[in-house]
Design an enzyme around this catalytic site. Structure first.
Site, PDB file in Angstrom:
ATOM      1  N   LYS A   7       0.834  -1.206   0.000  1.00 12.55           N
ATOM      2  CA  LYS A   7       0.000   0.000   0.000  1.00 12.55           C
ATOM      3  C   LYS A   7       0.869   1.256   0.000  1.00 12.55           C
ATOM      4  CE  LYS A   7      -3.044   3.172   0.408  1.00 12.55           C
ATOM      5  NZ  LYS A   7      -4.067   3.306   1.426  1.00 12.55           N
ATOM      6  N   CYS A  30      -3.366  10.100   1.739  1.00  7.83           N
ATOM      7  CA  CYS A  30      -2.521   9.002   1.259  1.00  7.83           C
ATOM      8  C   CYS A  30      -1.194   9.492   0.689  1.00  7.83           C
ATOM      9  CB  CYS A  30      -3.283   8.185   0.212  1.00  7.83           C
ATOM     10  SG  CYS A  30      -4.676   7.254   0.881  1.00  7.83           S
TER      11      CYS A  30
END
Length: 425
Positions: free
Chosen positions: A203, A257
């Protein structure tokens, strides 16, 4: 699996809860905010996401989704809380720690515990698992602990929660299988099983890849401004090569993110992550670059009015987390030389600590309008309308998204600044 307890009802937790509720599971969503809990129990959504209000309303009315301030016993626990960064750019995993501790009294043998929050490498093994172990829960045999990072794009969350490939990293192979089966109940894409550390890193590297690519584009924009070349045209031509895909430059990188995740890697391997850290520095420099260009444009104006158009980190959403547009507004507003105003059709007044104006009021007598979000409303701005409202009709498009006509105003784009010159009154 009949009942799922979702901890955290934000941009990821709430859509996740709603998707599982639609699939027929009994969902209790937990949040520390009484406002969020009370709103959800009335079927009202407090965040902007396409299709989410209708889905939540239906799930609440059917009795499949409800909210609470405290966890409850369930078969599956999904932790989807924020992981911000400290001022020194190290990860703040306090929310994950607190959420894990909160569910401990309700976790029983055979339950599945999943952390969806984006976390630094080894957080599952070094932080989450020990909390459960110390509470007397055997994470090797009694419960199934896994990390399944979210991988969705705001504006498409309800689609991508179902269609995207999911990576499920277990603290044991059996845990990976049990957690993966939870997602296989709703996901049409692939669900891939691996170990927790690999899932954590996968991720982080997805977002780091994009951050590094954007840094390359932003550095190109700066170089192009110095050399007098159009970076947008350069990128267009370079990307005609079958193995080249340069991203677009912009005012910086935001969101929870891309602007945060690379630091989680840097924190754990500082000496080895030189390129990752440098890319973060380049992208973090863009707000000041934008402000410098506004200063160059207005150097001959005593008290220029700057209309900031767009405050979110990307178009057509209401998310202002880590938004470079907010930083640019603050840099301008903190400079007494400027009169700075802001407009964003997707942001509510309670999301920001400064006044929001209508488009008309923001543009009224402005010297420069700086576009900082690629909202559809800005893509369709009318050149004559904009020019008629401004004192000196100059638009600085940092997202390369407008279709304005230079016959009515002066348009600069972030990758094409070679012709930039001070505004003449």
């Amino acid at each position: 699996m009949k009942k799922i307890c979702v901890i955290g009802l934000g941009y990821i937790g709430l859509p996740t809860a709603a998707i599982f509720a639609r699939a027929g599971y009994d969902i209790v969503g937990v949040d520390v905010s009484e406002r969020v809990v009370n709103s959800l129990n009335k079927g009202i959504v407090t965040i902007e996401e396409a299709g989410l209000p209708e889905l939540v309303k239906e799930a609440v009315e059917k009795g499949k989704l409800r909210a609470s301030l405290t966890p409850e016993e369930a078969d599956v626990f999904i932790i989807a809380v924020p992981t911000p960064i400290h001022e020194d750019y190290t990860a703040n995993v306090d929310y994950v720690i607190n959420a894990t501790k909160a569910i401990v009294p309700f976790v029983k043998k055979g339950d599945v515990v999943i952390v969806e929050s984006t976390i630094p490498p080894r957080t599952m093994d070094d932080v989450v698992a020990p909390i459960l172990q110390e509470a007397g829960l055997d994470v090797q045999n009694d419960i199934f602990l896994a990390h399944c990072p979210e991988r969705v794009l705001p504006g498409r969350i309800l689609i991508e929660l179902i269609e995207n490939t999911r990576i499920v990293g277990g603290t044991t192979p059996v845990a990976a299988k049990k957690a993966a089966d939870v997602y296989r109940a709703i996901v049409t894409g692939d669900v891939i099983e691996t170990e927790a550390l690999t899932a954590e890193m996968s991720k982080l590297m997805e977002n780091t890849f994009r951050d590094v690519n954007i840094a390359l584009a932003n550095e190109l924009a700066k170089i192009s401004a110095k050399l007098g070349v159009n970076a947008h045209h350069v990128i267009e031509l370079a990307n005609k090569h079958p193995r080249v895909n340069i991203h677009q430059p912009g005012p910086g990188v935001g969101g929870h993110c891309l602007a945060v995740d690379p630091y989680f890697i840097v924190e754990k391997a500082r000496n080895e992550s030189v390129l990752i850290k440098l890319s973060r520095d380049i992208n973090n420099s863009m707000p000041e670059f934008v402000v410098e260009k506004i200063e160059e444009l207005t150097v001959q104006i005593e008290k220029p009015k700057i209309a900031v158009l767009g405050l979110t980190y990307k178009g057509n959403i209401d998310d202002v987390r880590e938004s470079p547009a907010i930083e640019i507004y603050q840099l301008l507003a903190n400079n007494p030389r400027f009169e700075t105003v802001a407009h964003d059709p997707h942001v509510q007044q309670d999301q920001v600590a400064f006044p929001l104006l209508s488009l008309e009021d923001a543009l009224h007598d402005a010297n420069v309008a700086v576009v900082l979000a690629d909202h559809n409303e800005f893509k369709t701005l009318d050149s004559q309308y904009v020019a008629s409202k401004m004192k000196t009709p100059v638009v600085f498009d940092t997202k390369n998204c407008t279709n304005l006509d230079n016959d009515y105003l002066t348009l600069y784009k972030i990758g094409d600044l070679s012709g930039l010159k001070p505004i003449q009154l």
